[in-house]
Enzyme design. Structure first.
Site, PDB file in Angstrom:
ATOM      1  N   ILE A  12       0.821  -1.218   0.000  1.00 40.06           N
ATOM      2  CA  ILE A  12       0.000   0.000   0.000  1.00 40.06           C
ATOM      3  C   ILE A  12       0.855   1.270   0.000  1.00 40.06           C
ATOM      4  O   ILE A  12       0.412   2.320  -0.491  1.00 40.06           O
ATOM      5  CB  ILE A  12      -0.985  -0.025   1.200  1.00 40.06           C
ATOM      6  CG1 ILE A  12      -2.165   0.922   0.951  1.00 40.06           C
ATOM      7  CG2 ILE A  12      -0.288   0.288   2.511  1.00 40.06           C
ATOM      8  CD1 ILE A  12      -3.334   0.731   1.915  1.00 40.06           C
ATOM      9  N   GLY A  33       3.423  -4.910  10.909  1.00 44.66           N
ATOM     10  CA  GLY A  33       2.524  -5.057   9.768  1.00 44.66           C
ATOM     11  C   GLY A  33       2.477  -3.836   8.873  1.00 44.66           C
ATOM     12  O   GLY A  33       3.494  -3.175   8.631  1.00 44.66           O
ATOM     13  N   ASP A  35       1.149  -0.985   9.459  1.00 35.57           N
ATOM     14  CA  ASP A  35       1.433   0.219  10.252  1.00 35.57           C
ATOM     15  C   ASP A  35       2.941   0.510  10.225  1.00 35.57           C
ATOM     16  O   ASP A  35       3.372   1.648   9.927  1.00 35.57           O
ATOM     17  CB  ASP A  35       0.948  -0.042  11.692  1.00 35.57           C
ATOM     18  CG  ASP A  35       0.876   1.197  12.558  1.00 35.57           C
ATOM     19  OD1 ASP A  35       1.068   2.309  12.025  1.00 35.57           O
ATOM     20  OD2 ASP A  35       0.613   1.049  13.771  1.00 35.57           O
ATOM     21  N   THR A 123      -6.791  -8.229   9.758  1.00 37.49           N
ATOM     22  CA  THR A 123      -6.579  -9.640   9.382  1.00 37.49           C
ATOM     23  C   THR A 123      -5.153 -10.137   9.615  1.00 37.49           C
ATOM     24  O   THR A 123      -4.821 -11.266   9.253  1.00 37.49           O
ATOM     25  CB  THR A 123      -6.946  -9.890   7.901  1.00 37.49           C
ATOM     26  OG1 THR A 123      -6.038  -9.170   7.055  1.00 37.49           O
ATOM     27  CG2 THR A 123      -8.376  -9.500   7.602  1.00 37.49           C
ATOM     28  N   TYR A 126      -4.212  -8.707  14.474  1.00 38.09           N
ATOM     29  CA  TYR A 126      -5.482  -8.715  15.216  1.00 38.09           C
ATOM     30  C   TYR A 126      -6.357  -9.948  14.934  1.00 38.09           C
ATOM     31  O   TYR A 126      -7.464 -10.067  15.475  1.00 38.09           O
ATOM     32  CB  TYR A 126      -6.255  -7.420  14.964  1.00 38.09           C
ATOM     33  CG  TYR A 126      -5.710  -6.223  15.732  1.00 38.09           C
ATOM     34  CD1 TYR A 126      -4.655  -6.362  16.637  1.00 38.09           C
ATOM     35  CD2 TYR A 126      -6.261  -4.950  15.575  1.00 38.09           C
ATOM     36  CE1 TYR A 126      -4.162  -5.268  17.340  1.00 38.09           C
ATOM     37  CE2 TYR A 126      -5.780  -3.850  16.279  1.00 38.09           C
ATOM     38  CZ  TYR A 126      -4.736  -4.016  17.157  1.00 38.09           C
ATOM     39  OH  TYR A 126      -4.260  -2.932  17.866  1.00 38.09           O
TER      40      TYR A 126
HETATM   41  N1  AR6 Z   1       0.689  -3.142   2.273  1.00 37.90           N
HETATM   42  C1  AR6 Z   1      -0.561  -3.668   2.299  1.00 37.90           C
HETATM   43  N2  AR6 Z   1      -0.972  -4.567   3.212  1.00 37.90           N
HETATM   44  C2  AR6 Z   1      -0.069  -4.964   4.139  1.00 37.90           C
HETATM   45  C3  AR6 Z   1       1.257  -4.475   4.183  1.00 37.90           C
HETATM   46  C4  AR6 Z   1       1.630  -3.511   3.188  1.00 37.90           C
HETATM   47  N3  AR6 Z   1       2.839  -2.976   3.148  1.00 37.90           N
HETATM   48  N4  AR6 Z   1       1.895  -5.071   5.223  1.00 37.90           N
HETATM   49  C5  AR6 Z   1       1.018  -5.916   5.803  1.00 37.90           C
HETATM   50  N5  AR6 Z   1      -0.172  -5.867   5.149  1.00 37.90           N
HETATM   51  P1  AR6 Z   1      -1.686  -5.928  10.266  1.00 37.90           P
HETATM   52  P2  AR6 Z   1      -4.039  -5.594  12.024  1.00 37.90           P
HETATM   53  C6  AR6 Z   1      -1.428  -6.592   5.432  1.00 37.90           C
HETATM   54  O1  AR6 Z   1      -1.096  -6.961  11.180  1.00 37.90           O
HETATM   55  O2  AR6 Z   1      -4.349  -7.049  11.933  1.00 37.90           O
HETATM   56  C7  AR6 Z   1       0.172  -3.358  13.992  1.00 37.90           C
HETATM   57  O3  AR6 Z   1       1.262  -3.685  14.805  1.00 37.90           O
HETATM   58  C8  AR6 Z   1      -1.348  -7.875   6.222  1.00 37.90           C
HETATM   59  O4  AR6 Z   1      -0.963  -8.955   5.388  1.00 37.90           O
HETATM   60  O5  AR6 Z   1      -0.799  -4.911   9.665  1.00 37.90           O
HETATM   61  O6  AR6 Z   1      -5.151  -4.610  11.838  1.00 37.90           O
HETATM   62  C9  AR6 Z   1      -0.613  -2.163  14.506  1.00 37.90           C
HETATM   63  O7  AR6 Z   1       0.217  -1.225  15.165  1.00 37.90           O
HETATM   64  C10 AR6 Z   1      -2.773  -8.015   6.709  1.00 37.90           C
HETATM   65  O8  AR6 Z   1      -3.587  -8.644   5.716  1.00 37.90           O
HETATM   66  O9  AR6 Z   1      -2.875  -5.104  11.000  1.00 37.90           O
HETATM   67  C11 AR6 Z   1      -1.579  -2.793  15.435  1.00 37.90           C
HETATM   68  O10 AR6 Z   1      -1.016  -2.989  16.711  1.00 37.90           O
HETATM   69  C12 AR6 Z   1      -3.245  -6.567   6.866  1.00 37.90           C
HETATM   70  O11 AR6 Z   1      -2.241  -5.762   6.236  1.00 37.90           O
HETATM   71  C13 AR6 Z   1      -1.883  -4.129  14.812  1.00 37.90           C
HETATM   72  O12 AR6 Z   1      -0.735  -4.440  14.015  1.00 37.90           O
HETATM   73  C14 AR6 Z   1      -3.431  -6.123   8.292  1.00 37.90           C
HETATM   74  O13 AR6 Z   1      -2.429  -6.720   9.101  1.00 37.90           O
HETATM   75  C15 AR6 Z   1      -3.079  -4.073  13.899  1.00 37.90           C
HETATM   76  O14 AR6 Z   1      -3.377  -5.377  13.439  1.00 37.90           O
END
Ligand code: AR6
Length: 174
Positions: A12, A33, A35, A123, A126
């Site tokens: 993204i 992730g 973030d 996903t 969390y």
């Molecule tokens: N671009 C697009 N999607 C991504 C990328 C990227 N660069 N990197 C990961 N994903 P997550 P949550 C996807 O864990 O479950 C953080 O530590 C990943 O494959 O990023 O909402 C925050 O600070 C997954 O499908 O977010 C919070 O503490 C999706 O992004 C916590 O994680 C969401 O995964 C939030 O958890």
């Protein structure tokens, strides 16, 4: 398929859209992730704006959204929303996840955003089940677009192939 919804696989942080959405946590101070990727690519400007928001309004509650600049990202804005932690499905997770999408879109329109991209909120860390999360995301975005004509394009950008397949199936039914 709704012509104003686009599906992509990838990172993204690379997208040239008006706003990208961050799956943040309530501290808004960064994490892993998506973030972590957004803060790394966008630079310290985003974190400074997040700190100022927290100082002003306190933590960002689950389902709510706030906006900062995009820092060094190609996107003009980052909309930070806090998804629900999956807790079995009886803790209002679906409504809270839908709120993430709806509130992000409302904030986007308030800032004249025409193009916006969402990751698959909740996903990852969390642990929200991907099938259920995809359904909530597609329903919330589709419902918003039905009553809003300002937005040109909403992109779902999936990092993994499993999510991509799930979204393809759901979007083909629209
Ligand atoms: N671009 C697009 N999607 C991504 C990328 C990227 N660069 N990197 C990961 N994903 P997550 P949550 C996807 O864990 O479950 C953080 O530590 C990943 O494959 O990023 O909402 C925050 O600070 C997954 O499908 O977010 C919070 O503490 C999706 O992004 C916590 O994680 C969401 O995964 C939030 O958890």
């Amino acid at each position: 398929m709704n012509k104003r919804i686009e599906l992509l696989q990838g990172d993204i942080t690379k997208l040239y859209v008006d706003a990208i959405v961050n799956a943040a946590n309530s501290s808004l101070l960064g994490g892993g992730g998506v973030d972590g990727a957004i803060h790394r690519a966008g630079g310290k400007q985003i974190l400074e704006e997040c700190r100022a928001i927290i100082a002003h309004q306190g933590r960002c509650h689950t389902g709510e959204a706030v906006i900062t600049s995009g820092g060094r990202l190609p996107a003009k804005y980052v909309i930070h929303t806090v998804g629900p932690v999956w807790n079995g499905g009886k803790k209002n997770e679906a409504e809270l996840l839908a709120n993430c999408y709806t509130h992000s879109l409302q904030l986007a329109v308030e800032h004249s955003v025409k193009t916006i991209a969402f990751p698959n909120i909740s996903t990852g860390v969390y642990r929200y089940p991907k099938t259920e999360a995809a359904q909530v995301a597609v329903d919330a975005v589709n419902a918003f677009l039905q009553q809003n004509t300002f937005l040109d394009k909403v992109t779902f950008i999936c990092f993994d192939a499993e999510n991509l397949t799930l979204y393809e199936e759901l979007l083909n039914k629209l």
